[in-house]
Motif scaffolding. Structure first.
Motif, PDB file in Angstrom:
ATOM      1  N   VAL A 293      -7.357  -4.829   4.585  1.00  0.00           N
ATOM      2  CA  VAL A 293      -6.619  -4.067   5.589  1.00  0.00           C
ATOM      3  C   VAL A 293      -7.136  -4.230   6.901  1.00  0.00           C
TER       4      VAL A 293
ATOM      5  N   LEU B 239       0.922  -1.156   0.154  1.00  0.00           N
ATOM      6  CA  LEU B 239       0.012  -0.105  -0.059  1.00  0.00           C
ATOM      7  C   LEU B 239       0.977   1.284  -0.015  1.00  0.00           C
TER       8      LEU B 239
ATOM      9  N   TYR C 222     -11.699  -3.182  -6.021  1.00  0.00           N
ATOM     10  CA  TYR C 222     -10.950  -2.518  -4.935  1.00  0.00           C
ATOM     11  C   TYR C 222     -11.676  -1.879  -3.833  1.00  0.00           C
TER      12      TYR C 222
ATOM     13  N   LEU D 186      -6.624   5.159  -4.589  1.00  0.00           N
ATOM     14  CA  LEU D 186      -7.555   4.749  -5.429  1.00  0.00           C
ATOM     15  C   LEU D 186      -8.375   6.017  -6.180  1.00  0.00           C
TER      16      LEU D 186
ATOM     17  N   LEU E  88     -10.287  -3.242  -0.414  1.00  0.00           N
ATOM     18  CA  LEU E  88      -9.289  -2.485   0.370  1.00  0.00           C
ATOM     19  C   LEU E  88      -9.687  -2.651   1.894  1.00  0.00           C
TER      20      LEU E  88
ATOM     21  N   GLY F 141      -4.937   4.361   1.166  1.00  0.00           N
ATOM     22  CA  GLY F 141      -5.492   3.316   0.072  1.00  0.00           C
ATOM     23  C   GLY F 141      -6.553   4.096  -0.926  1.00  0.00           C
TER      24      GLY F 141
ATOM     25  N   MET G 115      -6.465   2.869   5.418  1.00  0.00           N
ATOM     26  CA  MET G 115      -7.673   2.950   4.444  1.00  0.00           C
ATOM     27  C   MET G 115      -7.474   4.338   3.914  1.00  0.00           C
TER      28      MET G 115
END
Length: 239
Positions: free
Chosen positions: A178, A42, A170, A220, A174, A216, A213
């Motif tokens: 995680v 990540l 994703y 994204l 995600l 990520g 998070m």
């Protein structure tokens, strides 16, 4: 005096106990490997937040660009590593399924216990089960994509996320990965006595979940922005 049946039962019990101990160690080892990989992965992915060129150079480094005359990496390395990860995931899942509630009644009993007993580690274990169930289906899909189409780059990755609608995968993958990975590392640390402060470790796991998070989702979103600006057919990024 022991009968032959008693001796056989005792032997089988010892064998089962020894196998269970080995399975626990293998599950923990593969879990630690996957959890540490996620932490690194990540952060590498989040290099897109520093610009296309930053992400491009990270990709070339990971794909062995320094060993190429042209300076470009070898996407085949991504395929090979993805195959290795898929094997590790399958081994981890196989051992983890031993403790997975197999019947609806067991799930109901777990839910009832959580409502009656307010125990933090029980909730952690529950979310491990839920996230693990989701990952059982999503992770192979993601890894197959990386095996079949290993080309990575600011434009190619953004094309996959935006134009190929991979963001739908994703956005679910995600949080599941995680939560599963960070709570899994916490449970391994507690199980094997790595840390004595259980509350502190659990708080650290929660902090890491939120932190990963955030980076990520930001990554994204950046891929979505880049993808929306691309026209088809997409040309690979060159600095």
């Amino acid at each position: 005096m022991r009968t032959l049946t008693d001796t056989t039962a005792l032997f089988q019990q010892k064998v089962a106990s020894a196998w269970s101990a080995k399975a626990d160690r293998l599950q923990s080892a593969t879990g630690i490997l996957l959890g540490c990989f996620l932490l690194v992965h990540l952060h590498f992915e989040s290099s897109i937040l520093f610009g296309k060129e930053a992400f491009y150079h990270v990709v070339q480094f990971l794909e062995g660009g320094m060993f190429s005359e042209t300076g470009h990496g070898y996407p085949l390395l991504t395929s090979i590593f993805s195959i290795f990860l898929l094997v590790v995931v399958l081994v981890h899942a196989a051992f983890a399924l031993r403790r997975f509630p197999a019947q609806i009644g067991q799930w109901r009993a777990l839910r009832s216990q959580m409502q009656v007993v307010n125990h933090s580690d029980t909730r952690v274990w529950f979310w491990q089960l839920v996230s693990g169930f989701i990952l059982f289906f999503l992770v192979p899909v993601h890894l197959y994509t990386m095996i079949a189409t290993p080309e990575i780059g600011p434009h190619l990755s953004a094309e996959r996320v935006y134009h190929d609608k991979a963001w739908l995968l994703y956005i679910v993958l995600l949080p599941a990965v995680v939560i599963h990975a960070m709570f899994g590392l916490y449970r391994v640390a507690v199980k094997w006595g790595i840390g004595a402060n259980r509350n502190g470790l659990r708080k650290l796991a929660h902090v890491l979940v939120v932190y990963l998070m955030v980076i990520g989702l930001l990554s994204l979103a950046q891929y979505m922005i880049i993808g929306s600006e691309l026209t088809l057919p997409v040309e690979p990024f060159r600095p």
